[in-house]
Design a protein around this motif. Structure first.
Motif, PDB file in Angstrom:
ATOM      1  N   GLN A  43       0.840  -1.215   0.000  1.00  7.11           N
ATOM      2  CA  GLN A  43       0.000   0.000   0.000  1.00  7.11           C
ATOM      3  C   GLN A  43       0.868   1.255   0.000  1.00  7.11           C
ATOM      4  N   ASP A  44       1.877   1.246   0.862  1.00 12.63           N
ATOM      5  CA  ASP A  44       2.762   2.415   0.958  1.00 12.63           C
ATOM      6  C   ASP A  44       3.447   2.689  -0.374  1.00 12.63           C
ATOM      7  N   GLY A  45       3.918   1.610  -1.006  1.00 14.96           N
ATOM      8  CA  GLY A  45       4.616   1.758  -2.283  1.00 14.96           C
ATOM      9  C   GLY A  45       3.713   2.353  -3.353  1.00 14.96           C
ATOM     10  N   LEU A  46       2.484   1.860  -3.408  1.00 14.05           N
ATOM     11  CA  LEU A  46       1.530   2.372  -4.401  1.00 14.05           C
ATOM     12  C   LEU A  46       1.216   3.839  -4.154  1.00 14.05           C
ATOM     13  N   ARG A  47       1.026   4.161  -2.876  1.00 14.35           N
ATOM     14  CA  ARG A  47       0.707   5.546  -2.537  1.00 14.35           C
ATOM     15  C   ARG A  47       1.849   6.472  -2.924  1.00 14.35           C
ATOM     16  N   GLN A  48       3.057   6.008  -2.657  1.00 15.71           N
ATOM     17  CA  GLN A  48       4.204   6.851  -2.986  1.00 15.71           C
ATOM     18  C   GLN A  48       4.341   7.080  -4.472  1.00 15.71           C
ATOM     19  N   LYS A  49       4.118   6.000  -5.232  1.00 19.27           N
ATOM     20  CA  LYS A  49       4.235   6.097  -6.686  1.00 19.27           C
ATOM     21  C   LYS A  49       3.188   7.082  -7.201  1.00 19.27           C
ATOM     22  N   ASN A  50       1.973   6.882  -6.695  1.00 21.14           N
ATOM     23  CA  ASN A  50       0.870   7.747  -7.031  1.00 21.14           C
ATOM     24  C   ASN A  50       1.193   9.193  -6.684  1.00 21.14           C
ATOM     25  N   PHE A  51       1.738   9.339  -5.497  1.00 24.13           N
ATOM     26  CA  PHE A  51       2.038  10.648  -4.958  1.00 24.13           C
ATOM     27  C   PHE A  51       3.113  11.350  -5.785  1.00 24.13           C
ATOM     28  N   LYS A  52       4.138  10.610  -6.130  1.00 22.65           N
ATOM     29  CA  LYS A  52       5.222  11.211  -6.913  1.00 22.65           C
ATOM     30  C   LYS A  52       4.717  11.652  -8.280  1.00 22.65           C
ATOM     31  N   ASN A  53       3.849  10.835  -8.871  1.00 19.90           N
ATOM     32  CA  ASN A  53       3.264  11.225 -10.156  1.00 19.90           C
ATOM     33  C   ASN A  53       2.443  12.490 -10.005  1.00 19.90           C
ATOM     34  N   GLN A  54       1.652  12.539  -8.918  1.00 20.88           N
ATOM     35  CA  GLN A  54       0.812  13.708  -8.669  1.00 20.88           C
ATOM     36  C   GLN A  54       1.658  14.954  -8.458  1.00 20.88           C
ATOM     37  N   LEU A  55       2.752  14.773  -7.719  1.00 18.80           N
ATOM     38  CA  LEU A  55       3.601  15.921  -7.399  1.00 18.80           C
ATOM     39  C   LEU A  55       4.129  16.594  -8.653  1.00 18.80           C
ATOM     40  N   LYS A  56       4.418  15.796  -9.642  1.00 20.84           N
ATOM     41  CA  LYS A  56       5.005  16.364 -10.847  1.00 20.84           C
ATOM     42  C   LYS A  56       4.000  17.184 -11.642  1.00 20.84           C
ATOM     43  N   THR A  57       2.713  16.886 -11.468  1.00 20.17           N
ATOM     44  CA  THR A  57       1.712  17.635 -12.232  1.00 20.17           C
ATOM     45  C   THR A  57       0.955  18.640 -11.372  1.00 20.17           C
ATOM     46  N   GLN A  58       0.946  18.408 -10.044  1.00 19.55           N
ATOM     47  CA  GLN A  58       0.202  19.294  -9.155  1.00 19.55           C
ATOM     48  C   GLN A  58       1.132  20.322  -8.540  1.00 19.55           C
ATOM     49  N   THR A  59       0.723  21.582  -8.555  1.00 20.81           N
ATOM     50  CA  THR A  59       1.565  22.573  -7.895  1.00 20.81           C
ATOM     51  C   THR A  59       1.253  22.636  -6.408  1.00 20.81           C
TER      52      THR A  59
END
Ligand SMILES: [Zn+2]
Length: 350
Positions: free
Chosen positions: A127-143
């Protein structure tokens, strides 16, 4: 319909090992269960036994929602993959091991072990790994960092900082800036592998490499963490550094097995998956790249596994030297094939 004391005995004991072998229906509720179901014990006179779930259904019983008897014949791999899908679809929820265990009909200990065997990590780490991956992707597009946190399935801001701190050693804002606020201390000493350089944040070791000379290793450290602030190990951390080097020496001189030292590893979700799995390979054992790919549930990602091994910044502690070719050939090693051979030889003697 069957009637047997043996069946009744395993229902009374809630014996999980009989799950999928027979089912019991309770006439007062109209529900049928696995023998291992944790539901309240019915009266013996109200219980009927069946060998298949279809028989129970055609006798008019409905499947219990708690123990999900219709799924009990699934292979454990199928169960695990189903749970992975469930986790993926419910990333916003905190899914506990207890919940997963209940859903699968297996005990918490059993499901935890099966998860690690099949996926390479625990359900929680998955779960943590998925969240992080998701999060990193979001970070790159979300200000907006808070927005990214909510969209990636973290329910509170403090939790994400806590988690990311533990796993990538950088707060979200630091990650956006390429890690420029991260402080890495380094120290160098000589081991039997030659000059050995350790880089560490305040959370653990993020770099352990060896080579021809110290300067080249330092260049490598800067290359791997281009935006971090890299400074020589301060006097206050010196004793800890000495202890780490001592542990390495003891291991390389075949005196002790390698102690587990604190790590602060950074990488993509996939790399973390591979690196965590590598840490579970015992000294003296080896795996092929194919086996690793299968173990982490990505059987077709053999090449990606090989490149994750090649990208490992923390030699020895993340034992990428324990991964070899399927035909027994040593394949490559970031720090030279001779070192790999040497390390495997040391470990095979233990
Ligand atoms: Zn049940």
């Amino acid at each position: 319909m069957l009637d047997g004391d043996k069946f009744w005995e395993s229902v009374q004991k809630r014996d999980n090992t009989f799950n999928g072998k027979f089912y019991y229906g309770v006439i007062t509720t109209g529900i049928f269960c696995n023998p291992g179901c944790k539901t309240r014990l019915a009266l013996r006179k109200n219980v009927r036994f069946f060998l298949t779930s279809q028989e129970a259904e055609s006798a008019g019983f409905r499947a219990c929602k708690k123990c999900n008897p219709k799924n009990s014949k699934l292979q454990i791999q199928d169960v695990i993959h189903e749970l992975c899908r469930y986790i993926e679809l419910n990333l916003a929820e905190v899914i506990t091991l207890k919940e997963i265990s209940k859903k699968s009909g297996y005990s918490a200990a059993h499901i935890q072990k099966a998860f690690i065997t099949n996926i390479g990590v625990s359900p929680k780490a998955y779960q943590d790994g998925l969240r992080q991956k998701n999060f990193k992707n979001q970070l790159k597009t979300q200000t907006n960092v808070s927005k990214a946190i909510y969209q990636s399935g973290y329910s509170s801001t403090s939790r994400v900082y806590e988690k990311l701190g533990k796993n990538i050693g950088m707060t979200p804002n630091q990650y956006r800036k390429g890690g420029e606020e991260v402080l890495i201390f380094y120290g160098c000493a000589t081991t039997s592998l030659g000059p050995t350089l350790i880089g560490a944040t305040d959370k653990g070791i993020c770099f352990l490499q060896f080579g021809e000379d110290k300067d080249a290793l330092l260049v490598e450290l800067h290359r791997e963490f281009p935006n971090a602030k890299i400074v020589s190990m301060p006097r206050t951390s010196r004793s800890e550094f000495d202890n780490w080097m001592l542990a390495l020496n003891d291991y390389l001189e075949n005196k002790k097995k390698l102690a587990s030292l604190p790590l602060d590893i950074r990488g993509t979700a996939f790399q973390l998956l591979v690196w965590r799995y590598l840490q579970t390979i015992p000294a003296g054992d080896v795996r092929s790249y194919t086996q690793v790919a299968q173990a982490i549930g990505k059987p077709r990602a053999v090449r990606a596994v090989a490149s994750a091994c090649a990208r490992n910044n923390v030699g020895l502690l993340i034992p990428c030297h324990r991964v070899i070719r399927g035909d027994g050939g040593l394949a490559g090693y970031r720090w030279g094939i001779d070192h790999k051979r040497n390390l495997l030889e040391i470990e095979s003697r233990k």
